[in-house]
Design a protein around this motif. Sequence first.
Motif, PDB file in Angstrom:
ATOM      1  N   PHE A  29       0.833  -1.200   0.000  1.00 32.75           N
ATOM      2  CA  PHE A  29       0.000   0.000   0.000  1.00 32.75           C
ATOM      3  C   PHE A  29       0.869   1.252   0.000  1.00 32.75           C
ATOM      4  O   PHE A  29       1.944   1.295   0.599  1.00 32.75           O
ATOM      5  N   THR A  30       0.395   2.264  -0.680  1.00 30.95           N
ATOM      6  CA  THR A  30       1.139   3.509  -0.819  1.00 30.95           C
ATOM      7  C   THR A  30       0.122   4.640  -0.991  1.00 30.95           C
ATOM      8  O   THR A  30      -1.035   4.510  -0.614  1.00 30.95           O
ATOM      9  N   THR A  66       3.261  -2.286  -6.080  1.00 32.23           N
ATOM     10  CA  THR A  66       2.515  -1.415  -5.185  1.00 32.23           C
ATOM     11  C   THR A  66       1.105  -1.214  -5.709  1.00 32.23           C
ATOM     12  O   THR A  66       0.842  -1.296  -6.907  1.00 32.23           O
ATOM     13  N   MET A  67       0.210  -0.928  -4.789  1.00 27.61           N
ATOM     14  CA  MET A  67      -1.201  -0.797  -5.128  1.00 27.61           C
ATOM     15  C   MET A  67      -1.475   0.510  -5.862  1.00 27.61           C
ATOM     16  O   MET A  67      -0.844   1.524  -5.607  1.00 27.61           O
ATOM     17  N   ASN A  68      -2.428   0.466  -6.787  1.00 24.10           N
ATOM     18  CA  ASN A  68      -2.986   1.659  -7.417  1.00 24.10           C
ATOM     19  C   ASN A  68      -4.300   1.259  -8.082  1.00 24.10           C
ATOM     20  O   ASN A  68      -4.644   0.075  -8.134  1.00 24.10           O
ATOM     21  N   TYR A 111      -0.649   4.650   5.143  1.00 23.86           N
ATOM     22  CA  TYR A 111      -0.836   5.036   3.749  1.00 23.86           C
ATOM     23  C   TYR A 111      -2.317   5.237   3.404  1.00 23.86           C
ATOM     24  O   TYR A 111      -3.130   5.532   4.286  1.00 23.86           O
ATOM     25  N   THR A 112      -2.656   5.064   2.109  1.00 22.89           N
ATOM     26  CA  THR A 112      -4.023   5.308   1.650  1.00 22.89           C
ATOM     27  C   THR A 112      -4.692   3.961   1.407  1.00 22.89           C
ATOM     28  O   THR A 112      -4.401   3.276   0.427  1.00 22.89           O
ATOM     29  N   PRO A 117      -7.026  -1.805  -6.364  1.00 21.84           N
ATOM     30  CA  PRO A 117      -8.154  -2.315  -7.160  1.00 21.84           C
ATOM     31  C   PRO A 117      -9.311  -2.731  -6.257  1.00 21.84           C
ATOM     32  O   PRO A 117      -9.106  -3.224  -5.139  1.00 21.84           O
ATOM     33  N   LEU A 118     -10.520  -2.568  -6.747  1.00 20.71           N
ATOM     34  CA  LEU A 118     -11.696  -2.886  -5.948  1.00 20.71           C
ATOM     35  C   LEU A 118     -11.689  -4.347  -5.493  1.00 20.71           C
ATOM     36  O   LEU A 118     -12.096  -4.664  -4.365  1.00 20.71           O
ATOM     37  N   SER A 119     -11.218  -5.248  -6.347  1.00 22.32           N
ATOM     38  CA  SER A 119     -11.185  -6.670  -5.987  1.00 22.32           C
ATOM     39  C   SER A 119     -10.255  -6.921  -4.802  1.00 22.32           C
ATOM     40  O   SER A 119     -10.546  -7.758  -3.933  1.00 22.32           O
ATOM     41  N   THR A 120      -9.134  -6.201  -4.753  1.00 20.36           N
ATOM     42  CA  THR A 120      -8.213  -6.327  -3.620  1.00 20.36           C
ATOM     43  C   THR A 120      -8.848  -5.786  -2.348  1.00 20.36           C
ATOM     44  O   THR A 120      -8.783  -6.416  -1.281  1.00 20.36           O
TER      45      THR A 120
END
Length: 321
Positions: A29-30, A66-68, A111-112, A117-120
Amino acid sequence: MRQLLTIGRYFQSKFGQRVRKIPISLQGFTCPNIDGSLAKGGCIYCRNESFSPSFIKIEQYKPSITMNFSLKSNPILSNQLSQLEEQFYWHANFHKDKFEVKKYMMYFQSYTNTYAPLSTLKALYDKALGFENVVGMSIGTRIDCVSDEILDLLEGYVKDGKEIWLEYGIQSVFDKTLALINRAHSIQGAQELFAKTRQRGIKVCAHLMYGLPNETADMMLHSLDCVLRWGIDGIKIHPLYVVEQTQLARMYEAKKYEPIDLDSYVELIVESIQRIPPDVVIQRISSGAHHQSLIAPKWCFDKNIQMRILRERLLEIGVVY
């Protein structure tokens, strides 16, 4: 004497017993002002390990990704789910054994925590809410990282009887300040987002920081007045402190930033308390960095010192914290 509606009293009233928030920090997460999608470097004061008790538990993991929002798949989801479970049981067992706490709120802290992604998000939130005796969750995020789809997902949990909070890091309502601290967004749209969130039964907690660069006492109180006017269910107010390896530390060392002093902070909190309606949950009015990375102000090293002084000063105006 007026007794403040603290988060502990709120939980006691709603659930008939103590409820403990379990801090969660997950690999990968970032924030969009860290990963380059909007900016790099993050907020000028940010060093997550200085304020997240669960952050140390993921330092051993070096995320391969990393997540986005545009991520097509998440190869580290299984790791994240394992970390979530490990952190929950560690904290839950500690508080159950030491304090006999039997109910928990999952707190996605570092973090944020909607920036994925919505699935995550669904997989993580489903697991978090599936643990025994978890009554809900609180999610730390930014106003530019909450979509209608995310609100729809969270509304579903509310309809299932869970207590859901979104904790929006507002910090200040002044765009000039937000630009200076590298938030990489303006305050535009915050009021509308608060309304949309609450309309779905999701509770809003606004985070504010007192002592941001170039802000006066009047500016800080104006930020408070704004979020109260927009409509919130809870409030967190933090003093800004300087930790190593941040842009704020470089500003401090160059004498371009002077932290707020304890007396000024206490008086601002006293004034703030008198403005906050009795039905708004006061989740925090102090913050400590009990960490070797703290540079200044030294009074932030131990939040117990802050709370003792704040409680004494509030008693002088007839308020029990």
